[in-house]
Each structure stands twice: as structure tokens, then as C-alpha cells.
Design an enzyme around this catalytic site. Structure first.
Site, short mmCIF file in Angstrom:
data_model
loop_
_atom_site.label_atom_id
_atom_site.label_comp_id
_atom_site.label_asym_id
_atom_site.label_seq_id
_atom_site.Cartn_x
_atom_site.Cartn_y
_atom_site.Cartn_z
N HIS A 3 0.83 -1.11 0.00
CA HIS A 3 0.02 -0.04 -0.05
C HIS A 3 0.65 1.34 -0.09
CE1 HIS A 3 -3.72 2.51 1.15
NE2 HIS A 3 -2.66 3.22 1.50
N GLU A 4 1.94 1.28 0.91
CA GLU A 4 2.81 2.55 1.08
C GLU A 4 3.71 2.39 -0.15
OE1 GLU A 4 1.76 4.60 3.16
OE2 GLU A 4 0.53 3.41 4.21
N HIS A 7 2.12 4.57 -2.64
CA HIS A 7 2.25 5.95 -2.48
C HIS A 7 3.78 6.50 -3.06
CE1 HIS A 7 -1.41 6.72 -0.74
NE2 HIS A 7 -1.31 5.97 0.25
N GLU A 32 -5.72 7.88 -2.91
CA GLU A 32 -5.32 6.34 -2.38
C GLU A 32 -5.56 5.41 -3.43
OE1 GLU A 32 -4.28 5.75 0.58
OE2 GLU A 32 -4.65 7.39 1.44
#
Length: 216
Positions: A3-4, A7, A32
Site C-alpha cells: 500500500h505504502e 504512494h 489512495e
């Protein structure tokens, strides 16, 4: 971690002439998106078998074990989606005008207090019964204070993320053309409005037309 990583890649690839238009400095409507795209990779057996192995024996992760994980997660997928929508609605209400008011599907307005907000939302929009534990759990989510009125970005962005996965990677998570397309989308950073991004990539402007991708 994945997930990160989404980003991070959004920041690396999304470089623009102006720093306030780079990477994750985008609209909450889709900040997101790419983090949730990479969550799909983290659960795909074709990706997992490339690196996931037993810490002692080195044996690759069994496909049936990954299948069991998917089956477990999918068992309550619809309820999980409802839960996210309740949290998003609570966040928008908490950071909205006073007094707290919840609107029902029939457009009836229900005044609420802090104690009755989650139970009221649950009773109006889900088949579940709110408990004191769920109330504490809901209000303990730090994103409601770090991103005031921004929690809606998670379910909203997930719709777009599912469409990206299905369009570019569902058949082959290692697809080079898909990777190039994803990098191209990320490179826009915040230089393009979410609606324009949807029109450019998917020929739609309304995420509601992409809900089928969630497979609820």
C-alpha cells in the site's frame, strides 16, 4: 507495505514542474488509488510465488493457502464495503456543520450526537447492529483526525483502483504494457483533475459506472 509502496511510486513518477502538483499532492478523490492498486499485487499468487517462501524451508507459498486467504477475505466483502462507507459517512458528518445530521436513503434527516452517530448510520444503511465495541473501534481510526472529512477517499479510490487492476493486470500482473500505462497515469501527479484522469484512462467521468470492478 505494498500500500505504502504505491504512494512512494506515485511520488517518484509523479514529478511535475511545480512541487504542489507532484505525486500524492493530488485531490483526495484519488490520492489512495495507486496505494490500493498495489494491494492487489500483494494478494496475487502469481506475484507472491516470486518471493514468498517459508522462512525455514524456503518452500514457496502454496497456491491453496493463498486461495484460502482470498476465500476468507471475500466471505464478508460486501459487509466490509458497507463498513467503509459508514466510516466515510461518519467522518464527513463529524467534520460537517452542526448539529450532526444523518440523511437516510429516503432523504429523511436524523439529528445525531457523537454517541448516536455510528449506530444511526448503521441502522439506516446496513443490516448489522452497532455495538459499544464497534463504536470505540470506529472513533479510534486516526485517519479521521489526520485527514478531516477525507476518509471517503478510501472507498472512492478503491473503485478506481479495481478498474485499473482489471483493465491492466488481472490477466497478467507482470504485463509490461500495463506497467507502462500505470506509470503514465502516475506521472500526471496532481496536474490533472480526477474527472479528466478518469476520462483519459477509462473514458468515464463518474466512478459509479465502475462499481462492477469491485465484484461485491
Amino acid at each position: 507495505m505494498y500500500h505504502e509502496f504505491g504512494h512512494a511510486l506515485h511520488t517518484v513518477f509523479g514529478q511535475q514542474d511545480y512541487q504542489n502538483l507532484c505525486g500524492t499532492r493530488s485531490s483526495l478523490d484519488y490520492v489512495e488509488v495507486f496505494s490500493q492498486v498495489f494491494e492487489y499485487f500483494s494478494k496475487d499468487f502469481r506475484v507472491l510465488q516470486a518471493f514468498a517462501s517459508h522462512y525455514r524451508t524456503g518452500e514457496p507459498v502454496p497456491q491453496d493457502l493463498v486461495a484460502q486467504l482470498h476465500e476468507c477475505e471475500d466471505s464478508f466483502k460486501a459487509l466490509d464495503a458497507l463498513d467503509q462507507l459508514i466510516l466515510a459517512s461518519a467522518d464527513l458528518t463529524l467534520h460537517g456543520p452542526l448539529p450532526f445530521t444523518v440523511t437516510s436513503p429516503t432523504n429523511t434527516h436524523h439529528p445525531c450526537t457523537l454517541d448516536t452517530l455510528i449506530p444511526t448510520l448503521s441502522s439506516l444503511h446496513t443490516p448489522t447492529i452497532s455495538t459499544s465495541y464497534s463504536l470505540k473501534q470506529s472513533y479510534s481510526i486516526h485517519h479521521m483526525s489526520n485527514y478531516p472529512a477525507g476518509y471517503y477517499a478510501y472507498p472512492y479510490s478503491k473503485v478506481i483502483a479495481a478498474s485499473i487492476w482489471n483493465k491492466y493486470f488481472n490477466q497478467d500482473p507482470w504485463c509490461p504494457n500495463g506497467g507502462a500505462a500505470l506509470r503514465s497515469i502516475m506521472s500526471l501527479g496532481a496536474s490533472m483533475k480526477p474527472q479528466e484522469m478518469l476520462r483519459t484512462c477509462f473514458d468515464v467521468t463518474d466512478p459509479r459506472k465502475m462499481l462492477d470492478g469491485l465484484e461485491l
